[in-house]
Design a protein around this motif. Structure first.
Motif, PDB file in Angstrom:
ATOM      1  N   ASP A  98       0.828  -1.202   0.000  1.00 21.70           N
ATOM      2  CA  ASP A  98       0.000   0.000   0.000  1.00 21.70           C
ATOM      3  C   ASP A  98       0.867   1.260   0.000  1.00 21.70           C
ATOM      4  N   PRO A  99       0.686   2.168  -0.959  1.00 22.93           N
ATOM      5  CA  PRO A  99       1.517   3.374  -1.015  1.00 22.93           C
ATOM      6  C   PRO A  99       1.427   4.225   0.243  1.00 22.93           C
ATOM      7  N   GLY A 100       0.228   4.292   0.848  1.00 18.53           N
ATOM      8  CA  GLY A 100       0.072   5.095   2.055  1.00 18.53           C
ATOM      9  C   GLY A 100       0.888   4.550   3.214  1.00 18.53           C
ATOM     10  N   LEU A 101       0.810   3.246   3.444  1.00 23.40           N
ATOM     11  CA  LEU A 101       1.595   2.649   4.527  1.00 23.40           C
ATOM     12  C   LEU A 101       3.088   2.754   4.238  1.00 23.40           C
ATOM     13  N   ILE A 102       3.464   2.569   2.972  1.00 22.93           N
ATOM     14  CA  ILE A 102       4.876   2.722   2.612  1.00 22.93           C
ATOM     15  C   ILE A 102       5.357   4.136   2.955  1.00 22.93           C
ATOM     16  N   MET A 103       4.559   5.132   2.645  1.00 27.61           N
ATOM     17  CA  MET A 103       4.909   6.521   2.967  1.00 27.61           C
ATOM     18  C   MET A 103       5.102   6.695   4.472  1.00 27.61           C
ATOM     19  N   LEU A 104       4.177   6.143   5.265  1.00 27.85           N
ATOM     20  CA  LEU A 104       4.268   6.278   6.714  1.00 27.85           C
ATOM     21  C   LEU A 104       5.522   5.618   7.264  1.00 27.85           C
ATOM     22  N   VAL A 105       5.850   4.428   6.763  1.00 30.97           N
ATOM     23  CA  VAL A 105       7.038   3.721   7.240  1.00 30.97           C
ATOM     24  C   VAL A 105       8.308   4.444   6.824  1.00 30.97           C
ATOM     25  N   ARG A 106       8.339   4.940   5.591  1.00 33.30           N
ATOM     26  CA  ARG A 106       9.530   5.670   5.123  1.00 33.30           C
ATOM     27  C   ARG A 106       9.777   6.907   5.987  1.00 33.30           C
ATOM     28  N   GLU A 107       8.720   7.557   6.434  1.00 33.73           N
ATOM     29  CA  GLU A 107       8.867   8.752   7.261  1.00 33.73           C
ATOM     30  C   GLU A 107       9.266   8.410   8.701  1.00 33.73           C
ATOM     31  N   ALA A 108       8.635   7.363   9.257  1.00 31.07           N
ATOM     32  CA  ALA A 108       8.858   7.040  10.666  1.00 31.07           C
ATOM     33  C   ALA A 108      10.083   6.168  10.901  1.00 31.07           C
ATOM     34  N   PHE A 109      10.359   5.275   9.958  1.00 31.67           N
ATOM     35  CA  PHE A 109      11.475   4.319  10.122  1.00 31.67           C
ATOM     36  C   PHE A 109      12.307   4.294   8.829  1.00 31.67           C
ATOM     37  N   PRO A 110      13.026   5.339   8.526  1.00 32.66           N
ATOM     38  CA  PRO A 110      13.684   5.455   7.216  1.00 32.66           C
ATOM     39  C   PRO A 110      14.775   4.427   6.946  1.00 32.66           C
ATOM     40  N   ASP A 111      15.267   3.755   7.967  1.00 34.39           N
ATOM     41  CA  ASP A 111      16.376   2.825   7.767  1.00 34.39           C
ATOM     42  C   ASP A 111      15.941   1.402   7.420  1.00 34.39           C
TER      43      ASP A 111
END
Length: 463
Positions: A98-111
């Motif tokens: 899901d693009p939305g969840l991917i966005m959230l994870v990239r922002e919160a846990f970028p590593d």
């Protein structure tokens, strides 16, 4: 050629152990609440997921966590909170769609590395480039691609890791985006609750459409049974070519065995009525080509399958990879070894073009095995007495042709004698589940006293 990663399913800790022992480099399992195939899955408990990640790293292996549902708003609200425990486990990657969840994870846990799930249906190189720009490290390509299309994607996107499925169940939908289960049982496959409605047993009843648009059966549904052929008759509306009237295309109503009063319309064209139930994917014969293309990971489907399935598929595909790396000709007996497991018939999917009938199995919706049967686990090895203790799963007898699968190779033999593991008495037959027997290993040609390997042994009976 460099060996690609062999990625196996892990529906339980035991499945994971057997997959690793038999050649898998990595496994994948689902995050509770946020992954597909959460039913019948030991990893639906967060503590088991943590144990799996830790154990994989202890063995020097990789563990990926699938977080690949198509979430509705209520799950988006809780997602980042629940993801904190998962990130703390330090999995090697998340599998997401899901693009939305991917966005959230990239922002919160970028590593944390993210692999694009097959659920996202990436079918072209432009899509792959897009996801690379979003920071993803791997794309799992849709199952609907040919070998040539995969090659073009890899050539156009050498910077992105590419993963493809090589074995397991196929969906009659775009790589899993199916609504059938949700429509029929209110269990949404895209939320991880697929009931495999495509595998159920269906019969068809001829029907016509009324002037008001209603589809009406032309037979007495109440008097027919799903296990008997239905006697059809031709209604006047269907055809009267003598008076020049137009022939109406036939309509059918599908009737599922467990839902006799719920009739679903199906439409037939000049090619026939095609409904559901694909054969299983088997692409071991294409491993060499996929390696030449430069595919980074070969993936096996089956998180709800047994540890025997995890072991057998890992062993066969790893051998195909090793043979290809050594420029050996493809060993067609590897296809036969996979044929020995329960299956719905095999297809190579969309890797090469075939006639439509090749993809579907109209005879049976459940898995069957006609060549081999899994009959027991090797649970203990006595190197002094040179015996292997077998926990029996299915009946086998003295005189049967058996095969002992081990991580160090497979050993065929004819069983000449065995004893009851509890009292040492000679047995002519191991009756079935619940029994333990001892088999002297002298009757198994080629066996050595590698206790660790033998304890992961699986006993197979040739039918």
């Amino acid at each position: 050629m460099k060996l690609p990663e062999l990625l196996s399913p892990a529906g339980s800790l035991k499945n994971m152990e057997y997959a690793f022992a038999y050649g898998a480099d990595a496994v994948y399992a689902g995050q509770p609440r946020y992954s597909l195939r959460v039913r019948e899955n030991e990893f639906n408990k967060i503590e088991n997921l943590a144990k799996g990640v830790a154990r994989a790293h202890e063995l020097g292996k990789q563990f990926y966590i699938a977080s690949n549902i198509s979430p509705h708003n209520n799950k988006v609200k809780t997602y980042l909170r629940d993801m904190e425990d998962v990130i703390a486990m330090k999995p090697d990657a998340l599998i997401m769609s899901d693009p939305g969840l991917i966005m959230l994870v990239r922002e919160a846990f970028p590593d944390i590395p993210i692999h694009l799930s097959v659920q996202a249906n990436a079918v072209n190189w432009a899509t792959v480039k897009f996801w690379h720009k979003q920071g993803l490290t791997r794309v799992i390509l849709s199952r609907e691609l040919s070998l040539d299309e995969i090659e073009e994607i890899k050539q156009q996107c050498p910077e992105m890791e590419i993963e493809v499925f090589v074995h397991g169940a196929l969906c009659i939908a775009y790589s899993g985006r199916c609504l059938l289960s949700g429509y029929m049982t209110h269990r949404d496959s895209n939320q991880g609750a697929c009931t495999n409605s495509c595998r159920w047993k269906y019969s068809t009843h001829e029907a016509v459409q009324s002037d008001g648009g209603e589809i009406i059966p032309t037979t007495n549904i109440e008097s027919s049974t799903i296990d008997q052929p239905v006697e059809f008759f031709n209604p006047e509306q269907e055809s009267n070519e003598s008076d020049g009237s137009e022939k109406i295309s036939p309509l059918y109503l599908l009737q599922e065995k467990g839902r006799p009063r719920e009739l679903m319309p199906a439409y037939e064209d000049e090619h026939g009525t095609y409904i559901m139930n694909s054969k299983d994917l088997r692409a071991v014969q294409h491993v060499q080509r996929l390696m030449e293309i430069g595919v980074d990971s070969l993936k096996i489907e089956g998180r709800t399958k047994s540890y025997y399935y995890a072991a057998r598929t890992a062993q066969v595909y790893k051998q195909a990879m090793i043979d290809a790396a050594e420029n050996k000709a493809f060993d067609f007996t590897l296809m036969d070894e996979l044929e020995g497991m329960a299956n719905r018939g095999f297809t190579e999917g969309f890797y090469r073009r075939h006639v439509p009938a090749e993809y579907q199995n109209y005879e049976t919706g459940n898995s069957t095995s006609t060549k081999q049967q899994f009959v027991g686990d090797a649970i203990d090895v006595n190197t002094d007495q040179k015996t292997i203790t077998i926990e029996v799963k299915n009946r086998f007898e003295v005189g049967d042709n058996l095969e002992l699968l081990t991580p160090n190779g497979n050993f065929a033999f004819q069983l000449s004698n065995m004893t009851n593991a509890k009292n040492g008495k000679s047995l002519e037959a191991a009756p079935g589940s619940g029994y333990c027997v001892q088999v002297p290993w002298q009757q198994i040609p080629g066996i050595t006293d590698n206790k660790a390997a033998l304890e992961k042994g699986l006993l197979i009976r040739n039918l």
